[in-house]
Design an enzyme around this catalytic site. Sequence first.
Site, PDB file in Angstrom:
ATOM      1  N   GLY A 119      -1.582  37.316  17.893  1.00  0.00           N
ATOM      2  CA  GLY A 119      -2.844  37.840  17.360  1.00  0.00           C
ATOM      3  C   GLY A 119      -4.030  36.936  17.670  1.00  0.00           C
TER       4      GLY A 119
ATOM      5  N   ARG B 170      -6.515  37.266  19.522  1.00  0.00           N
ATOM      6  CA  ARG B 170      -7.818  37.924  19.705  1.00  0.00           C
ATOM      7  C   ARG B 170      -8.415  38.395  18.376  1.00  0.00           C
TER       8      ARG B 170
ATOM      9  N   SER C 251      -0.774  37.282   2.468  1.00  0.00           N
ATOM     10  CA  SER C 251      -2.029  37.675   1.826  1.00  0.00           C
ATOM     11  C   SER C 251      -1.877  37.523   0.318  1.00  0.00           C
ATOM     12  N   SER C 252      -3.016  37.301  -0.357  1.00  0.00           N
ATOM     13  CA  SER C 252      -2.971  37.124  -1.815  1.00  0.00           C
ATOM     14  C   SER C 252      -2.486  38.387  -2.530  1.00  0.00           C
ATOM     15  N   CYS C 253      -2.466  39.529  -1.822  1.00  0.00           N
ATOM     16  CA  CYS C 253      -2.024  40.764  -2.489  1.00  0.00           C
ATOM     17  C   CYS C 253      -0.510  40.805  -2.697  1.00  0.00           C
TER      18      CYS C 253
ATOM     19  N   TYR D 214       1.517  47.215   2.258  1.00  0.00           N
ATOM     20  CA  TYR D 214       1.184  45.994   3.016  1.00  0.00           C
ATOM     21  C   TYR D 214       1.778  44.776   2.296  1.00  0.00           C
TER      22      TYR D 214
ATOM     23  N   LYS E  24       4.485  41.967   3.610  1.00  0.00           N
ATOM     24  CA  LYS E  24       4.187  40.524   3.585  1.00  0.00           C
ATOM     25  C   LYS E  24       5.226  39.758   2.756  1.00  0.00           C
TER      26      LYS E  24
ATOM     27  N   PRO F 203      -3.324  33.508   2.554  1.00  0.00           N
ATOM     28  CA  PRO F 203      -4.786  33.435   2.469  1.00  0.00           C
ATOM     29  C   PRO F 203      -5.342  34.412   1.434  1.00  0.00           C
ATOM     30  N   THR F 204      -6.428  33.982   0.819  1.00  0.00           N
ATOM     31  CA  THR F 204      -7.219  34.916   0.010  1.00  0.00           C
ATOM     32  C   THR F 204      -8.023  35.810   0.956  1.00  0.00           C
TER      33      THR F 204
ATOM     34  N   HIS G  43     -12.850  45.196   5.353  1.00  0.00           N
ATOM     35  CA  HIS G  43     -12.891  44.614   4.007  1.00  0.00           C
ATOM     36  C   HIS G  43     -14.331  44.646   3.485  1.00  0.00           C
TER      37      HIS G  43
ATOM     38  N   ARG H 160     -13.280  38.839  -6.577  1.00  0.00           N
ATOM     39  CA  ARG H 160     -12.581  38.449  -5.352  1.00  0.00           C
ATOM     40  C   ARG H 160     -13.005  37.030  -4.960  1.00  0.00           C
TER      41      ARG H 160
HETATM   42  N1  LIG Z   1      -8.842  39.535   7.081  1.00  0.00           N
HETATM   43  C1  LIG Z   1      -8.496  39.156   5.860  1.00  0.00           C
HETATM   44  O1  LIG Z   1      -9.286  39.226   4.909  1.00  0.00           O
HETATM   45  C2  LIG Z   1      -7.118  38.638   5.628  1.00  0.00           C
HETATM   46  C3  LIG Z   1      -6.164  38.518   6.622  1.00  0.00           C
HETATM   47  N2  LIG Z   1      -4.912  38.034   6.320  1.00  0.00           N
HETATM   48  C4  LIG Z   1      -3.866  37.924   7.348  1.00  0.00           C
HETATM   49  O2  LIG Z   1      -4.325  37.137   8.445  1.00  0.00           O
HETATM   50  C5  LIG Z   1      -3.733  37.603   9.651  1.00  0.00           C
HETATM   51  C6  LIG Z   1      -4.804  37.896  10.683  1.00  0.00           C
HETATM   52  O3  LIG Z   1      -5.714  38.880  10.169  1.00  0.00           O
HETATM   53  P1  LIG Z   1      -7.100  39.190  10.887  1.00  0.00           P
HETATM   54  O4  LIG Z   1      -7.356  38.203  11.949  1.00  0.00           O
HETATM   55  O5  LIG Z   1      -8.092  39.420   9.817  1.00  0.00           O
HETATM   56  O6  LIG Z   1      -6.803  40.610  11.567  1.00  0.00           O
HETATM   57  P2  LIG Z   1      -7.394  41.235  12.919  1.00  0.00           P
HETATM   58  O7  LIG Z   1      -7.246  42.700  12.772  1.00  0.00           O
HETATM   59  O8  LIG Z   1      -8.717  40.659  13.221  1.00  0.00           O
HETATM   60  O9  LIG Z   1      -6.381  40.721  14.041  1.00  0.00           O
HETATM   61  C7  LIG Z   1      -5.055  41.162  14.060  1.00  0.00           C
HETATM   62  C8  LIG Z   1      -4.435  40.796  15.375  1.00  0.00           C
HETATM   63  O10 LIG Z   1      -3.101  41.330  15.396  1.00  0.00           O
HETATM   64  C9  LIG Z   1      -2.843  41.837  16.668  1.00  0.00           C
HETATM   65  N3  LIG Z   1      -1.910  42.958  16.579  1.00  0.00           N
HETATM   66  C10 LIG Z   1      -1.936  43.997  15.709  1.00  0.00           C
HETATM   67  N4  LIG Z   1      -0.936  44.859  15.993  1.00  0.00           N
HETATM   68  C11 LIG Z   1      -0.285  44.347  17.082  1.00  0.00           C
HETATM   69  C12 LIG Z   1       0.804  44.782  17.854  1.00  0.00           C
HETATM   70  N5  LIG Z   1       1.469  45.920  17.571  1.00  0.00           N
HETATM   71  N6  LIG Z   1       1.184  44.016  18.907  1.00  0.00           N
HETATM   72  C13 LIG Z   1       0.521  42.878  19.213  1.00  0.00           C
HETATM   73  N7  LIG Z   1      -0.496  42.403  18.503  1.00  0.00           N
HETATM   74  C14 LIG Z   1      -0.918  43.139  17.450  1.00  0.00           C
HETATM   75  C15 LIG Z   1      -4.174  42.311  17.238  1.00  0.00           C
HETATM   76  O11 LIG Z   1      -4.111  42.183  18.644  1.00  0.00           O
HETATM   77  P3  LIG Z   1      -5.164  42.871  19.670  1.00  0.00           P
HETATM   78  O12 LIG Z   1      -6.520  42.365  19.258  1.00  0.00           O
HETATM   79  O13 LIG Z   1      -4.748  42.378  21.001  1.00  0.00           O
HETATM   80  O14 LIG Z   1      -5.012  44.352  19.480  1.00  0.00           O
HETATM   81  C16 LIG Z   1      -5.158  41.335  16.592  1.00  0.00           C
HETATM   82  O15 LIG Z   1      -5.438  40.272  17.470  1.00  0.00           O
HETATM   83  C17 LIG Z   1      -2.884  38.815   9.275  1.00  0.00           C
HETATM   84  O16 LIG Z   1      -1.555  38.429   9.070  1.00  0.00           O
HETATM   85  C18 LIG Z   1      -3.486  39.259   7.960  1.00  0.00           C
HETATM   86  O17 LIG Z   1      -2.553  39.941   7.173  1.00  0.00           O
HETATM   87  C19 LIG Z   1      -4.590  37.651   5.048  1.00  0.00           C
HETATM   88  C20 LIG Z   1      -5.484  37.736   4.032  1.00  0.00           C
HETATM   89  C21 LIG Z   1      -6.815  38.228   4.221  1.00  0.00           C
HETATM   90  C1  LIG Z   2      -7.473  40.915   1.792  1.00  0.00           C
HETATM   91  C2  LIG Z   2      -7.028  42.079   0.968  1.00  0.00           C
HETATM   92  O1  LIG Z   2      -7.856  43.207   1.182  1.00  0.00           O
HETATM   93  C3  LIG Z   2      -7.490  44.418   0.544  1.00  0.00           C
HETATM   94  O2  LIG Z   2      -7.726  44.357  -0.827  1.00  0.00           O
HETATM   95  P1  LIG Z   2      -9.136  44.324  -1.499  1.00  0.00           P
HETATM   96  O3  LIG Z   2      -9.535  42.937  -1.758  1.00  0.00           O
HETATM   97  O4  LIG Z   2      -9.118  45.226  -2.683  1.00  0.00           O
HETATM   98  O5  LIG Z   2     -10.027  44.995  -0.341  1.00  0.00           O
HETATM   99  P2  LIG Z   2     -11.537  45.159   0.069  1.00  0.00           P
HETATM  100  O6  LIG Z   2     -12.089  43.922   0.623  1.00  0.00           O
HETATM  101  O7  LIG Z   2     -11.572  46.361   0.951  1.00  0.00           O
HETATM  102  O8  LIG Z   2     -12.293  45.573  -1.294  1.00  0.00           O
HETATM  103  C4  LIG Z   2     -12.594  44.653  -2.311  1.00  0.00           C
HETATM  104  C5  LIG Z   2     -13.404  45.302  -3.404  1.00  0.00           C
HETATM  105  O9  LIG Z   2     -14.714  45.619  -2.875  1.00  0.00           O
HETATM  106  C6  LIG Z   2     -15.076  46.943  -3.240  1.00  0.00           C
HETATM  107  N1  LIG Z   2     -16.068  47.463  -2.303  1.00  0.00           N
HETATM  108  C7  LIG Z   2     -17.352  47.774  -2.605  1.00  0.00           C
HETATM  109  N2  LIG Z   2     -17.988  48.284  -1.563  1.00  0.00           N
HETATM  110  C8  LIG Z   2     -17.077  48.265  -0.536  1.00  0.00           C
HETATM  111  C9  LIG Z   2     -17.204  48.681   0.821  1.00  0.00           C
HETATM  112  O10 LIG Z   2     -18.223  49.167   1.305  1.00  0.00           O
HETATM  113  N3  LIG Z   2     -16.083  48.498   1.591  1.00  0.00           N
HETATM  114  C10 LIG Z   2     -14.925  47.956   1.094  1.00  0.00           C
HETATM  115  N4  LIG Z   2     -13.860  47.777   1.919  1.00  0.00           N
HETATM  116  N5  LIG Z   2     -14.799  47.586  -0.221  1.00  0.00           N
HETATM  117  C11 LIG Z   2     -15.883  47.754  -0.996  1.00  0.00           C
HETATM  118  C12 LIG Z   2     -13.735  47.666  -3.274  1.00  0.00           C
HETATM  119  O11 LIG Z   2     -13.824  48.881  -3.986  1.00  0.00           O
HETATM  120  C13 LIG Z   2     -12.859  46.615  -3.937  1.00  0.00           C
HETATM  121  O12 LIG Z   2     -13.041  46.648  -5.336  1.00  0.00           O
HETATM  122  C14 LIG Z   2      -6.022  44.736   0.595  1.00  0.00           C
HETATM  123  O13 LIG Z   2      -5.885  46.121   0.744  1.00  0.00           O
HETATM  124  C15 LIG Z   2      -5.274  43.851   1.464  1.00  0.00           C
HETATM  125  O14 LIG Z   2      -5.565  44.145   2.810  1.00  0.00           O
HETATM  126  C16 LIG Z   2      -5.605  42.436   1.239  1.00  0.00           C
HETATM  127  O15 LIG Z   2      -4.747  41.586   1.243  1.00  0.00           O
END
Ligand SMILES: NC(=O)C1=CN([C@@H]2O[C@H](COP(=O)(O)OP(=O)(O)OC[C@H]3O[C@@H](n4cnc5c(N)ncnc54)[C@H](OP(=O)(O)O)[C@@H]3O)[C@@H](O)[C@H]2O)C=CC1
Ligand SMILES: C[C@H]1O[C@H](OP(=O)(O)OP(=O)(O)OC[C@H]2O[C@@H](n3cnc4c(=O)[nH]c(N)nc43)[C@H](O)[C@@H]2O)[C@@H](O)[C@@H](O)C1=O
Length: 318
Positions: free
Chosen positions: A13, A15, A110-112, A139, A143, A166-167, A182, A212
């Site tokens: 991942g 990218r 993930s914190s979820c 999800y 995890k 991670p949060t 998000h 959050r």
């Molecule tokens: N974003 C957040 O708020 C949070 C993220 N995390 C965790 O952190 C990690 C990274 O998340 P984040 O960087 O935000 O996510 P992104 O969506 O930005 O990146 C996910 C990456 O996974 C790769 N990927 C997805 N499906 C496939 C597949 N079938 N085969 C190969 N590669 C794949 C994608 O590759 P490509 O670009 O090449 O398609 C991409 O580079 C994850 O494990 C996520 O659960 C945890 C908590 C919060």
């Molecule tokens: C990292 C974490 O992320 C996900 O959980 P989440 O924290 O609930 O996700 P969220 O960031 O999308 O929302 C946070 C809060 O924000 C409010 N909210 C307001 N306005 C918008 C809005 O415009 N967009 C979004 N997305 N949310 C909004 C929304 O209603 C909620 O109360 C997991 O499914 C899971 O993927 C996980 O692990």
Amino acid sequence: MSVHLEKKIYIAGHRGMVGAAIKRALERKGYQNIIGKSSQELDLRNQAAVNAFFATEKPDIVLDAAARVGGILANNSYPYPFLMENMQIQNNLIDASLKSDVEKFIFLGSSCIYPKLAPQPLKEEYLLTSSLEPTNEWYALAKISGVKACEAIRKQYGKDFISLMPTNLYGPFDNFDLETSHVLPAMMRKFHEAKENGHAPVTLWGSGTPMREFLHVDDMAEATVFAMEERFDDNLYNVGTGTDVTIKELALLIQQIVGHEGRLVWDASKPDGTPRKLMDVSKLAARGWKAKIDLETGIRETYDWFLAHSDRYKEVKI
Ligand SMILES: NC(=O)C1=CN([C@@H]2O[C@H](COP(=O)(O)OP(=O)(O)OC[C@H]3O[C@@H](n4cnc5c(N)ncnc54)[C@H](OP(=O)(O)O)[C@@H]3O)[C@@H](O)[C@H]2O)C=CC1
Ligand SMILES: C[C@H]1O[C@H](OP(=O)(O)OP(=O)(O)OC[C@H]2O[C@@H](n3cnc4c(=O)[nH]c(N)nc43)[C@H](O)[C@@H]2O)[C@@H](O)[C@@H](O)C1=O
């Protein structure tokens, strides 16, 4: 503990938002042998392809930042891929890493994973003590199975497989698609576009009362490199800042940074999700790591990045 700068490090991942930040952090420290493949080059859901990749490349270290990722609506709307694809990706990576004798494997969860109504702040030991939040239980289950697979390998084979939880993360290369992102990137884009549209009203989801915790992705990347370089005595470590805000407070902060002067509307038909999920970060702090980037600084920097990449933020990432 130091890790030889020539070790071959595979970032799954690389990218994505987190994977790209880990790559930048490793490069800053001088690591010279970092590899990665896009999902088009290597679909991690395909076990045979993953095994062939490991047989050819033989990485020393694997950092798993590949997953199907999305915000509350995407998680709630697509339970099957959030469960199945995440299990496929992580199972293939974990199993291939075990069989090819990888020295160190880091799984990002993930914190979820913690129960919806667990005491706050969330300690690692609260895992599997009661029911999950329904909007992302699919999800979360994937995890949790990843955490347990790494724990099982550690227990049975004594190998250095660990899980970081991670949060909520944010920063450069986030997903700004309004349906699947998000909350933080969604708010940034909504306020920005509304400002450009004569300070039009902005509609946000839910009640604004959930709390959050937000960690900048560069801090997350530093924590991952720190964990890579250490030998931990346990399997599971939370990564966060240890402080949280209400969604309404977050909205007001982003509104001010973006410079939007219009009204806010709360759409109660959209889910709130879990009421609070503040991480207890004392376990990683005791090992010597803590976050550096405060929320306001991180949002300002991310907004600068967003403005400089206005061509990119409309890409749909899911
Ligand atoms: N974003 C957040 O708020 C949070 C993220 N995390 C965790 O952190 C990690 C990274 O998340 P984040 O960087 O935000 O996510 P992104 O969506 O930005 O990146 C996910 C990456 O996974 C790769 N990927 C997805 N499906 C496939 C597949 N079938 N085969 C190969 N590669 C794949 C994608 O590759 P490509 O670009 O090449 O398609 C991409 O580079 C994850 O494990 C996520 O659960 C945890 C908590 C919060
Ligand atoms: C990292 C974490 O992320 C996900 O959980 P989440 O924290 O609930 O996700 P969220 O960031 O999308 O929302 C946070 C809060 O924000 C409010 N909210 C307001 N306005 C918008 C809005 O415009 N967009 C979004 N997305 N949310 C909004 C929304 O209603 C909620 O109360 C997991 O499914 C899971 O993927 C996980 O692990």
